[in-house]
Scaffold this motif. Sequence first.
Motif, PDB file in Angstrom:
ATOM      1  N   TYR A  14      45.522  27.573  40.176  1.00  0.00           N
ATOM      2  CA  TYR A  14      45.532  27.718  38.730  1.00  0.00           C
ATOM      3  C   TYR A  14      47.113  27.744  37.863  1.00  0.00           C
ATOM      4  CZ  TYR A  14      44.103  29.097  34.069  1.00  0.00           C
ATOM      5  OH  TYR A  14      44.186  29.270  32.275  1.00  0.00           O
ATOM      6  N   ARG A  31      40.020  26.975  35.641  1.00  0.00           N
ATOM      7  CA  ARG A  31      39.424  27.522  35.253  1.00  0.00           C
ATOM      8  C   ARG A  31      37.847  27.831  34.744  1.00  0.00           C
ATOM      9  NH1 ARG A  31      42.487  27.471  30.453  1.00  0.00           N
ATOM     10  NH2 ARG A  31      41.364  25.233  30.357  1.00  0.00           N
ATOM     11  N   VAL A  41      40.938  35.801  34.856  1.00  0.00           N
ATOM     12  CA  VAL A  41      41.287  34.391  34.583  1.00  0.00           C
ATOM     13  C   VAL A  41      43.373  34.759  34.119  1.00  0.00           C
ATOM     14  CG1 VAL A  41      42.187  32.109  33.103  1.00  0.00           C
ATOM     15  CG2 VAL A  41      39.616  33.228  34.187  1.00  0.00           C
TER      16      VAL A  41
END
Length: 47
Positions: A14, A31, A41
């Motif tokens: 990510y 995500r 996150v």
Amino acid sequence: MLPLLTDELLLDAYRSALRMQLDREFVRLLRTEIRRRKLSVPEERFA
């Protein structure tokens, strides 16, 4: 969705996707999986 990735690899992917400004849909997929696993996150300063 992405069960073969460890949590750490998912988060690394990510962060790398954000840094390299990869396709938004791919970043969204990562995500979504991060949230599904109830992980934090990472900061999205590159988004």
